[in-house]
Design a protein around this motif. Structure first.
Motif, mmCIF file in Angstrom:
data_model
loop_
_atom_site.group_PDB
_atom_site.id
_atom_site.type_symbol
_atom_site.label_atom_id
_atom_site.label_comp_id
_atom_site.label_asym_id
_atom_site.label_seq_id
_atom_site.Cartn_x
_atom_site.Cartn_y
_atom_site.Cartn_z
ATOM 1 N N VAL A 27 0.689 -1.311 -0.080
ATOM 2 C CA VAL A 27 0.069 -0.167 -0.079
ATOM 3 C C VAL A 27 1.025 1.247 0.010
ATOM 4 C CG1 VAL A 27 -1.816 1.232 1.245
ATOM 5 C CG2 VAL A 27 -1.747 -1.402 1.236
ATOM 6 N N GLY A 28 2.012 1.073 0.775
ATOM 7 C CA GLY A 28 2.773 2.303 0.876
ATOM 8 C C GLY A 28 3.325 2.700 -0.663
ATOM 9 N N SER A 29 3.579 1.633 -1.271
ATOM 10 C CA SER A 29 4.033 2.215 -2.720
ATOM 11 C C SER A 29 2.927 3.064 -3.656
ATOM 12 C CB SER A 29 4.182 0.778 -3.719
ATOM 13 O OG SER A 29 5.120 -0.211 -3.108
ATOM 14 N N SER A 184 -4.337 -0.773 6.125
ATOM 15 C CA SER A 184 -2.949 -0.766 6.301
ATOM 16 C C SER A 184 -2.602 0.167 7.573
ATOM 17 C CB SER A 184 -2.223 -0.229 5.232
ATOM 18 O OG SER A 184 -2.540 -0.856 4.011
ATOM 19 N N VAL A 185 -3.431 1.096 7.825
ATOM 20 C CA VAL A 185 -3.129 1.889 9.173
ATOM 21 C C VAL A 185 -3.427 1.272 10.397
ATOM 22 C CG1 VAL A 185 -4.059 3.885 10.449
ATOM 23 C CG2 VAL A 185 -3.447 4.168 8.121
ATOM 24 N N VAL A 186 -4.395 0.371 10.288
ATOM 25 C CA VAL A 186 -4.923 -0.489 11.294
ATOM 26 C C VAL A 186 -4.002 -1.322 11.800
ATOM 27 C CG1 VAL A 186 -6.622 -2.166 12.212
ATOM 28 C CG2 VAL A 186 -7.385 0.056 10.947
ATOM 29 N N VAL A 187 -3.348 -2.067 10.615
ATOM 30 C CA VAL A 187 -2.174 -3.081 10.682
ATOM 31 C C VAL A 187 -0.999 -2.497 11.475
ATOM 32 C CG1 VAL A 187 -0.834 -4.612 9.580
ATOM 33 C CG2 VAL A 187 -2.874 -4.599 8.970
ATOM 34 N N LEU A 188 -0.822 -1.173 11.187
ATOM 35 C CA LEU A 188 0.543 -0.569 11.566
ATOM 36 C C LEU A 188 0.402 0.017 12.950
ATOM 37 C CD1 LEU A 188 1.610 1.341 8.293
ATOM 38 C CD2 LEU A 188 2.075 -0.962 9.054
ATOM 39 N N ILE A 189 -0.808 0.082 13.457
ATOM 40 C CA ILE A 189 -1.053 0.880 14.659
ATOM 41 C C ILE A 189 -0.219 0.102 15.855
ATOM 42 C CG2 ILE A 189 -2.627 1.480 16.489
ATOM 43 C CD1 ILE A 189 -4.642 2.411 14.231
ATOM 44 N N LYS A 190 -0.286 -0.831 16.353
ATOM 45 C CA LYS A 190 0.447 -1.490 17.089
ATOM 46 C C LYS A 190 1.794 -1.455 17.190
ATOM 47 C CE LYS A 190 -0.900 -3.550 20.395
ATOM 48 N NZ LYS A 190 -1.200 -3.032 21.853
ATOM 49 N N VAL A 191 2.463 -1.570 16.026
ATOM 50 C CA VAL A 191 3.890 -1.328 15.811
ATOM 51 C C VAL A 191 4.507 -0.037 15.985
ATOM 52 C CG1 VAL A 191 5.713 -1.947 14.000
ATOM 53 C CG2 VAL A 191 3.979 -3.320 14.173
ATOM 54 N N LEU A 201 4.642 3.743 6.375
ATOM 55 C CA LEU A 201 3.669 3.478 5.378
ATOM 56 C C LEU A 201 4.496 4.151 4.207
ATOM 57 C CD1 LEU A 201 1.204 2.459 4.680
ATOM 58 C CD2 LEU A 201 -0.004 4.659 4.947
ATOM 59 N N SER A 202 5.593 5.386 4.346
ATOM 60 C CA SER A 202 6.122 5.908 3.211
ATOM 61 C C SER A 202 7.335 5.725 2.834
ATOM 62 C CB SER A 202 5.721 7.417 3.411
ATOM 63 O OG SER A 202 6.359 8.038 4.533
ATOM 64 N N ILE A 203 8.190 5.594 4.042
ATOM 65 C CA ILE A 203 9.803 5.610 3.944
ATOM 66 C C ILE A 203 10.250 4.008 2.812
ATOM 67 C CG2 ILE A 203 11.746 5.501 5.145
ATOM 68 C CD1 ILE A 203 10.854 7.207 7.270
#
Length: 266
Positions: A27-29, A184-191, A201-203
């Protein structure tokens, strides 16, 4: 190193690192190519309203963040297409209103105030097995959706006006793209937490885009870089007893500056 791997919470953290790398790589791509990093930031902060609602009604805050994030994504998409206000204004409104709703719900929650630090700044070392299952399901939904609409997402990301001319349902595809950004944001929140989600998401995609311009190669390289950099940040946070989310983001940022330096000197 073997001692590092023997603990259950470390094993969960490594699995989480792989799962978030898949989501942020794919998704970041699109986020980087379409230049919607700010919109992704608005969705991640709006998700805090769902986390507050989860605490208030007594369910898993990450589960409650899913509808909040998706509705925020749809709202931004509709405002961008239908309402005559600037995109920056819409982003600012949803960004602040989502956070405010989260704070109000948490204030109304009876009992002790919940630990918000891990949701704001992330803690990959505290990801439970139930959240891993949820992250795995969301990853499957993201991969399935991208496989189904790969060409449409690609067309809208590179040239929205030309896509409309050749018959692509731009509005629908754009909102769908924002919805998988929300998942994707939900997947990343805990990390890395709602505040640092934008970095993960962007780097990796931004670094990959400096190496290759072909979308599928950007995605594959972003996933690989995500796994390497996230696990490196996890290992450094364990060794030096640092906040895991912030350490991961600093490792990602260092990788971006190094790749930019190398690109400009070769």
């Amino acid at each position: 190193m073997l001692e590092f791997l023997q603990y259950g919470f470390i094993q969960n953290a490594l699995i989480a690192a792989v799962l978030v790398s898949v989501a942020c790589g794919i998704v970041g791509s699109y986020v980087v190519v379409k230049k919607i990093v700010s919109i992704s930031g608005a969705i991640s902060h709006a998700a805090f309203g769902g986390i507050g609602l989860g605490f208030f009604i007594g369910i898993n805050p990450i589960v409650a963040a899913i509808p909040f994030s998706v509705l925020s994504a749809v709202g931004i998409g509709l405002i961008n297409e239908k309402v005559k206000i600037s995109e920056d204004t819409a982003i600012g409104i949803l960004w602040s209103v989502g956070m405010a709703i989260g704070v109000i719900f948490i204030n109304l929650t009876p009992g002790y105030a919940p630990d918000l630090f891990s949701y704001l700044f992330g803690n990959i070392l505290t990801v439970p097995s139930s959240d891993l299952v949820l992250m795995l399901i969301l990853d499957f939904i993201i991969i399935f959706t991208v496989l189904l609409f790969y060409r449409e997402f690609l067309a809208v990301s590179f040239d929205q006006e030309f896509s409309r001319v050749v018959g692509v349902p731009v509005e629908f595809v754009y909102i769908l793209l924002l919805c998988i950004v929300a998942l994707s944001v939900v997947v990343l929140i805990k990390v890395v937490g709602v505040i640092l989600v934008i970095a993960l998401l962007s780097i990796p995609a931004a670094v990959s885009k400096q190496i290759t311009s072909k979308m599928e190669n950007i995605m594959i390289l972003s996933v690989i870089l995500g796994v390497i950099l996230t696990t490196s940040g996890l290992w450094l946070s364990y060794i030096f007893n640092l906040a895991s989310g912030a350490t991961i983001v600093l490792v990602l940022g260092s990788a971006f500056f190094i790749s930019t330096f190398l690109k400009n000197t070769t």
